[in-house]
Design an enzyme around this catalytic site. Structure first.
Site, mmCIF file in Angstrom:
data_model
loop_
_atom_site.group_PDB
_atom_site.id
_atom_site.type_symbol
_atom_site.label_atom_id
_atom_site.label_comp_id
_atom_site.label_asym_id
_atom_site.label_seq_id
_atom_site.Cartn_x
_atom_site.Cartn_y
_atom_site.Cartn_z
ATOM 1 N N LYS A 217 0.856 -1.188 0.000
ATOM 2 C CA LYS A 217 0.000 0.000 0.000
ATOM 3 C C LYS A 217 0.891 1.237 0.000
ATOM 4 O O LYS A 217 1.747 1.399 0.877
ATOM 5 C CB LYS A 217 -0.913 -0.006 1.218
ATOM 6 C CG LYS A 217 -1.764 1.260 1.313
ATOM 7 C CD LYS A 217 -2.850 1.140 2.345
ATOM 8 C CE LYS A 217 -3.608 2.450 2.468
ATOM 9 N NZ LYS A 217 -4.659 2.386 3.469
ATOM 10 N N ARG A 227 -10.810 9.807 1.934
ATOM 11 C CA ARG A 227 -10.640 10.487 3.231
ATOM 12 C C ARG A 227 -11.772 11.489 3.466
ATOM 13 O O ARG A 227 -12.145 11.736 4.612
ATOM 14 C CB ARG A 227 -9.258 11.124 3.320
ATOM 15 C CG ARG A 227 -8.152 10.059 3.387
ATOM 16 C CD ARG A 227 -6.758 10.649 3.461
ATOM 17 N NE ARG A 227 -5.751 9.609 3.276
ATOM 18 C CZ ARG A 227 -4.465 9.845 3.019
ATOM 19 N NH1 ARG A 227 -4.026 11.088 2.939
ATOM 20 N NH2 ARG A 227 -3.634 8.848 2.853
ATOM 21 N N LYS A 240 1.300 10.177 5.388
ATOM 22 C CA LYS A 240 1.449 8.797 5.861
ATOM 23 C C LYS A 240 2.736 8.149 5.355
ATOM 24 O O LYS A 240 2.854 6.927 5.302
ATOM 25 C CB LYS A 240 0.207 7.983 5.453
ATOM 26 C CG LYS A 240 -1.101 8.550 6.023
ATOM 27 C CD LYS A 240 -2.282 7.577 5.881
ATOM 28 C CE LYS A 240 -3.542 8.158 6.527
ATOM 29 N NZ LYS A 240 -4.683 7.205 6.496
ATOM 30 N N GLU A 256 7.380 -6.708 1.128
ATOM 31 C CA GLU A 256 6.170 -6.527 1.947
ATOM 32 C C GLU A 256 5.227 -7.714 1.789
ATOM 33 O O GLU A 256 4.704 -8.248 2.776
ATOM 34 C CB GLU A 256 5.424 -5.241 1.544
ATOM 35 C CG GLU A 256 6.047 -3.942 2.051
ATOM 36 C CD GLU A 256 5.786 -3.724 3.543
ATOM 37 O OE1 GLU A 256 5.184 -4.583 4.209
ATOM 38 O OE2 GLU A 256 6.205 -2.671 4.052
ATOM 39 N N LYS A 271 -2.267 -1.534 -3.730
ATOM 40 C CA LYS A 271 -3.092 -0.332 -3.682
ATOM 41 C C LYS A 271 -2.224 0.913 -3.753
ATOM 42 O O LYS A 271 -1.229 0.959 -3.043
ATOM 43 C CB LYS A 271 -3.880 -0.329 -2.370
ATOM 44 C CG LYS A 271 -4.798 0.836 -2.216
ATOM 45 C CD LYS A 271 -5.525 0.726 -0.924
ATOM 46 C CE LYS A 271 -6.301 2.000 -0.722
ATOM 47 N NZ LYS A 271 -6.735 2.174 0.621
ATOM 48 N N SER A 297 -10.528 5.420 -4.530
ATOM 49 C CA SER A 297 -11.489 6.516 -4.652
ATOM 50 C C SER A 297 -11.051 7.545 -5.685
ATOM 51 O O SER A 297 -11.873 8.062 -6.443
ATOM 52 C CB SER A 297 -11.667 7.176 -3.289
ATOM 53 O OG SER A 297 -10.417 7.618 -2.776
ATOM 54 N N TYR A 336 -15.484 0.876 -6.240
ATOM 55 C CA TYR A 336 -16.747 1.574 -5.975
ATOM 56 C C TYR A 336 -17.716 1.395 -7.139
ATOM 57 O O TYR A 336 -18.904 1.672 -7.008
ATOM 58 C CB TYR A 336 -16.468 3.064 -5.702
ATOM 59 C CG TYR A 336 -15.511 3.223 -4.545
ATOM 60 C CD1 TYR A 336 -15.961 3.082 -3.236
ATOM 61 C CD2 TYR A 336 -14.141 3.415 -4.756
ATOM 62 C CE1 TYR A 336 -15.080 3.149 -2.170
ATOM 63 C CE2 TYR A 336 -13.248 3.488 -3.697
ATOM 64 C CZ TYR A 336 -13.736 3.349 -2.402
ATOM 65 O OH TYR A 336 -12.868 3.398 -1.348
HETATM 66 C C1 PBG Z 1 -7.439 3.580 5.688
HETATM 67 C C2 PBG Z 1 -7.730 3.315 4.266
HETATM 68 C C3 PBG Z 1 -7.531 4.178 3.181
HETATM 69 C C4 PBG Z 1 -8.105 3.552 2.081
HETATM 70 C C5 PBG Z 1 -8.581 2.310 2.497
HETATM 71 N N1 PBG Z 1 -8.341 2.177 3.857
HETATM 72 C C6 PBG Z 1 -6.966 5.551 3.104
HETATM 73 C C7 PBG Z 1 -5.663 5.847 3.680
HETATM 74 O O1 PBG Z 1 -4.818 4.985 3.906
HETATM 75 O O2 PBG Z 1 -5.453 7.027 3.939
HETATM 76 C C8 PBG Z 1 -8.168 4.155 0.696
HETATM 77 C C9 PBG Z 1 -9.335 3.778 -0.131
HETATM 78 C C10 PBG Z 1 -9.561 4.607 -1.336
HETATM 79 O O3 PBG Z 1 -8.936 5.644 -1.607
HETATM 80 O O4 PBG Z 1 -10.476 4.229 -2.095
HETATM 81 N N2 PBG Z 1 -6.364 2.973 6.257
#
Ligand code: PBG
Length: 348
Positions: A217, A227, A240, A256, A271, A297, A336
């Protein structure tokens, strides 16, 4: 020699005394001539079986709150879930993923709401499982929606504390499993979290609860609309990058994934999706484990925005992107657009 799985067409042509790919005897357009041949030779196919549909849940009753940056996506109160999840199930979607929008008053530095068996995630899981015991339910294991800082772990002196967070994540996964979650999906990127969650689940008897780890990720700007949807963006202090991966790296993604498998992950995820298809392919080739892509998203928002302007044909680009995940090696896709895609697939 001739490899049956991956034919070396060049060597084959030469062995038969032809120069490789010689035109005009070889015309690749022949197989594209008619719809029926194109169907016959198609290497990859998208099916509703490949889709996981993320839904956003809020406290209250009979309320839908649209997410402005994700047209077509609403936050739903738990009483509305049985109906929409039923529709997804009828379309053949095997699983849904639950994400909470948590009210500001419940966000604290110790993230205690994450461990509350009555929190909105647990309420949603129970409501879904009661109405539809045979659809898979995925729960995100991470503290960010419940954290006053918006981070995925407990913050100490401005740094996300790894080992202290592990303990919380194990307890969070148990609370979700008790509510009925089938898959724990740690998205936090702490070191050692898959092992900690596996141990915690097993010690509580949840030996069948699967772990789908967000193994590779990245610290990505594609999560912006998510968010907004969960209300963690405005809370987030800083970024992050001390725990999510650097978009510059892909060898590190293999490390990982390898570690997560060694710690007990049943499935792994890459991701974001579209900008990381190379990573997806490397992971699938290296580990041959059920591998998922998260069509995030931001990717959804891009296509929706261009579609709304009339600049792109939304349905077609969306389906093309989902197929691209399959081609790159994904066994499944969190998107989505799952209900839209499954509806189009059903129509044929
Ligand atoms: C939270 C999380 C995130 C997403 C899934 N779980 C956002 C982040 O790490 O800030 C992202 C999902 C998306 O953008 O569709 N840990």
């Amino acid at each position: 020699m001739f490899d049956v799985k991956r034919p070396d067409w060049w060597a084959l042509e030469e062995a038969q005394g032809r120069s490789p790919g010689a035109f005009p005897r070889t015309r690749l357009r022949r197989n594209r001539h008619d719809a029926w041949t194109r169907r016959l030779v198609a290497e990859h196919r998208l099916s509703a079986d490949d889709l996981i549909w993320p839904v956003f849940v809020i406290e209250g009753t009979n309320t839908r709150v649209p997410v402005a940056s994700m047209p077509g996506v609403d936050r739903l109160t738990t009483d509305l879930l049985a109906d929409v999840v039923g529709k997804a199930k009828d379309l053949g979607i095997p699983a849904i993923a639950v994400f909470p929008y948590v009210e500001d008053r419940l966000k604290t530095a110790d993230c205690r709401e994450a461990l509350n068996p009555e929190n909105v995630v647990c309420q949603a899981v129970r409501a879904i499982k009661k109405a539809h015991p045979d659809i898979g339910v995925v729960c995100d294991v991470a503290l960010d929606p419940f954290n006053a800082d918006g981070h995925d772990g407990i913050v100490r002196n401005g740094y996300v504390a790894n080992d202290e967070t592990l303990e919380m994540l194990g307890r969070q996964a148990i609370v979700q499993a008790e509510a009925g979650a089938d898959i724990a999906a740690p998205s936090d990127m702490m070191d050692g979290r898959v092992g900690a969650i596996r141990d915690a689940l097993d010690a509580s008897g949840f030996i069948h609860c699967r772990i789908m780890s967000y193994a590779a990720k990245y610290a990505s700007a594609f999560y912006g609309p998510f968010r907004d949807a969960v209300g963690s963006g405005k809370a987030l202090k800083g970024d992050k990058k001390t725990y999510q991966m650097d978009p510059a790296n892909s060898d590190e993604a293999l490390r990982e994934v390898g570690l997560d498998i060694a710690e007990g992950a049943d499935m792994v995820m890459v991701k974001p999706g579209l900008a990381y298809l190379d990573v997806l392919r490397r992971v699938k080739d290296a580990f041959a484990i059920p591998t998922f892509a998260y069509n995030t998203s931001g990717e959804y928002a891009m296509l929706k925005a261009a579609g709304a302007q009339g600049w792109l044909d939304y349905d077609r680009v969306m389906m093309e992107c989902l197929l691209a995940f399959k081609r790159a090696g994904a066994d499944g896709i969190l998107t989505y657009a799952a209900v839209e895609a499954a509806t189009l697939l059903k129509r044929g």
